[in-house]
Write a protein that holds these residues in place. Structure first.
Motif, short mmCIF file in Angstrom:
data_model
loop_
_atom_site.label_atom_id
_atom_site.label_comp_id
_atom_site.label_asym_id
_atom_site.label_seq_id
_atom_site.Cartn_x
_atom_site.Cartn_y
_atom_site.Cartn_z
N TYR A 529 33.59 28.73 36.12
CA TYR A 529 33.98 28.99 37.73
C TYR A 529 34.50 27.68 38.01
N GLU A 542 33.06 36.49 48.67
CA GLU A 542 34.26 36.25 48.81
C GLU A 542 34.96 34.88 49.92
N ALA A 543 34.50 34.73 50.84
CA ALA A 543 34.79 33.26 51.99
C ALA A 543 34.99 32.26 51.04
N THR A 544 34.07 31.74 50.19
CA THR A 544 33.38 30.68 49.45
C THR A 544 35.13 30.29 48.30
N HIS A 545 34.74 28.58 48.42
CA HIS A 545 36.32 28.67 47.89
C HIS A 545 35.99 28.47 46.52
N TRP A 546 36.55 29.58 45.67
CA TRP A 546 36.30 29.35 43.83
C TRP A 546 37.25 29.22 43.43
N LEU A 547 37.31 29.76 41.95
CA LEU A 547 38.27 30.38 40.98
C LEU A 547 37.77 30.33 39.38
N GLY A 585 39.79 33.94 41.53
CA GLY A 585 39.55 33.38 42.47
C GLY A 585 40.59 33.35 43.66
N ASN A 586 40.04 32.27 44.62
CA ASN A 586 40.93 32.38 45.33
C ASN A 586 42.51 31.53 45.01
N ARG A 587 43.56 32.45 45.04
CA ARG A 587 44.54 32.15 44.41
C ARG A 587 45.22 30.99 45.80
N GLU A 588 44.98 31.27 47.29
CA GLU A 588 45.47 30.14 48.30
C GLU A 588 44.91 28.69 47.35
N TYR A 589 43.60 29.11 47.73
CA TYR A 589 42.67 27.46 47.29
C TYR A 589 43.42 26.77 46.00
#
Length: 601
Positions: A529, A542-547, A585-589
């Motif tokens: 990660y 889920e709110a965390t910015h992670w990939l 993870g967060n695709r937008e991030y």
């Protein structure tokens, strides 16, 4: 999107399920339906009604339909009304046991529903009535409906009641997905029919063959008598070995080891091993005999009611045969790509079942099963020579070595350590786990059995000589002769990352793990990660910015030590975000960081 994810109807709602089945089956590639059957048009039926409500609906709607002298009108009305009431097919199979005052009308209604029903519950009524009252002429229509999701089992029961020809069931096996063969094979195994026995004796036995299914087939063909005949033939010998191998796994097929319920097991093992020298020395035969030896040495068959010394004698016979020049040369031959992995497995496992260490105290055997049957790797724990899990927890399976040995959980210290030795194949919440606490007590190591919330077995207390215990755990922990190259590479990378945590933290990486992947398990995948400030479980927030990144390392022919060292060096010098692919993870991030779905490097 896969075919099984599509829930849009491929035919109008007015199209009968029978016509839909014929149409969809006709357009399927190679005329083979997907696992579980063809999805019903309009999606699955609603959930089953409560029994009392279902009884009320059936007793209200079915008698008028059975009394209607016009079967076409009765079928249409019943089809519409059952759909409106939201009946589930399972409600019908349980409740269609009403008296039939006019069997001719009931038969006509059932046959009409087979061909015209658009509602699954109405089709279930048709199948139930034809099951009770039909004849051989109904077999083709019933068989056509077997390919629909949820209808294979009731159709098979109806076909059996109508005494369909064995050839009908054999053709059905050729249509269905291998995952669904078990129901049909069980029907064939229940027949006292030479055609069925001949087909079963030549049945392809592989990873889809369940433990219970293998036992039923062995009983149906009279395997013990065939092997004890004067000239059993290589087909019988090889098939007997495959069936024994499929019966022996603790739970690799979702059920406990059926070999312990197979009454002629000892006879079959003895007859097969004593005549194993009749088999030509091929890769397949070598793998079969080695699998038998692995199970006779440390698997559930150890628990059978053996005559004194017989099991040991059979192992000696197998060892001598496989050590002869012709057999020993088999894995080193020129093999096709797929067979090379099987040959490598034979070389790795060749000596494992013939370790003659005295069966006292604790012994740990790491056993990789034949890759042809699914690649499972088991940590078999033996106490005084008897495998623990199948003896006390038949619902469980032996753990993978990385879960027990890789984490060094069996190491004994003055503080108690709780260790799960096995988890039920159904689920932990259903049948529990086999759990012990491990503790050093002076010159001994003690295992205390315990219950988990009252679920699962409780072991008696075991005491081991501490020096012998430590030596065996260390031997098993450091022994990686069972590892295929990719698995060893993955273990070395994982160990390196544990020792050098800065390799990932410098890139803001967390939660790494390594595993093998690919059709031949020859690719190593490193997962991690990414996210500044990410905790140990980024998916929990889920709110965390992670990939989530995955780095795949294909087999390049180098030794595992070289591959692992090169991978760790690359992680030390180059940001893995630049050569790994984003798999969660967060695709937008990711887009905000300018990261796409990079190709593996």
């Amino acid at each position: 999107m896969s075919v099984r994810d599509e829930r849009e109807p491929l035919a109008p709602r007015t199209t009968s399920l029978y016509d839909y089945a014929l149409f969809r089956h006709g357009i399927e590639p190679d005329a083979r339906v997907p696992a579980g059957g063809l999805l019903l048009p309009g999606g699955p039926p609603p959930g089953a009604l409560r029994r009392r409500e279902a009884e009320r609906v059936i007793t209200e709607l079915l008698p008028p339909a059975l009394a209607d002298p016009d079967p076409a009108r009765a079928a249409a009305n019943l089809d519409r009304c059952l759909r409106e009431r939201g009946m589930h097919p399972d409600n019908v199979y349980e409740l269609v046991r009403l008296p039939l005052p006019d069997e001719a009308l009931a038969r006509a209604l059932g046959r009409r529903l087979l061909l015209t029903a658009t509602d699954p519950a109405a089709l279930a009524v048709g199948i139930s009535l034809v099951h009770r009252l039909g004849g051989p002429e109904d077999v083709p229509d019933l068989t056509a409906l077997a390919v629909l999701e949820g209808f294979l089992q009731p159709v098979l029961y109806a076909l059996s009641a109508l005494g369909c020809d064995t050839e009908v069931l054999i053709r059905l096996v050729g249509v269905l997905h291998p995952d669904d063969h078990a129901w049909v094979i069980s029907q064939l195994a229940s027949r006292d029919d030479p055609a069925a026995r001949h087909w079963l004796l030549n049945l392809p036995v592989g990873p889809h063959t369940g433990s219970s299914q293998a036992r039923h087939v062995a009983l149906a063909v009279g395997l013990a008598d065939l092997l004890e005949a004067e000239h059993p033939g290589t087909t019988v010998l090889a098939q007997g070995g495959r069936l024994l191998t499929r019966m022996a796994p603790e739970s690799g097929t979702g059920s406990s080891a059926e070999i312990l319920a197979y009454e002629p097991a000892v006879r079959v093992y003895e007859a097969l091993v004593r005549r194993a020298d009749l088999l030509p020395p091929t890769l397949d035969h070598h793998a079969i005999l080695l699998s038998l030896a692995l199970d006779l040495s440390s698997g559930p068959p150890v628990l059978l009611d053996w005559r004194p010394g017989l099991r040991e004698e059979l192992l000696v016979r197998l060892d001598r045969l496989l050590s002869t020049p012709d057999w020993a040369a088999v894995p080193d031959g020129d093999h096709a790509h797929r067979d090379r992995y099987r040959a490598d497995w034979i070389r790795r496992m060749r000596r494992e079942p013939f370790d003659r260490t005295a069966p006292t105290g604790l012994r740990i055997h790491v056993v990789e099963r034949d890759p042809e049957f699914g690649d499972a790797v088991e940590t078999r724990i033996l106490l005084d020579g008897r495998p623990l899990v199948p003896r006390v927890f038949p619902q469980g399976r032996s753990p993978a070595p990385d879960l027990v040995l890789g984490r060094d959980l069996l190491r004994a210290t003055p503080e108690e350590r709780e260790v799960t030795l096995s988890t039920a194949y159904c689920s932990e919440g259903c049948c529990g786990t086999l759990t012990v606490t491990v503790q050093r007590d002076g010159d001994h190591v003690v295992w205390h059995g315990r219950h988990q919330d009252g679920i699962g077995p409780r072991l008696p207390e075991y005491r081991f000589d501490a020096d012998a215990y430590d030596a065996e755990v260390e031997r098993a922990r450091t022994d990686d002769t069972w590892c295929r190259p990719a698995r060893r590479t993955a273990r070395l990378i994982a160990a390196g990352l544990r020792e050098r945590r800065d390799l990932l933290t410098r890139w803001d990486m967390r939660s790494h793990w390594c595993k093998t992947a690919g059709p031949y398990e020859d690719t190593v995948e490193v997962h991690f990660y990414y996210g500044p400030g990410v905790g140990p479980d980024p998916a929990a927030d889920e709110a965390t910015h992670w990939l989530h990144f995955t780095w795949s390392l294909a087999d390049d022919g180098r030794r595992p030590e070289e591959r692992a060292a090169a991978a760790l060096e690359r992680l030390a010098t180059t940001d893995p975000k630049t050569y790994s692919r984003i798999t969660g993870g967060n695709r937008e991030y990711a887009e905000a960081l300018g990261l796409g779905s990079q190709d593996d490097g």
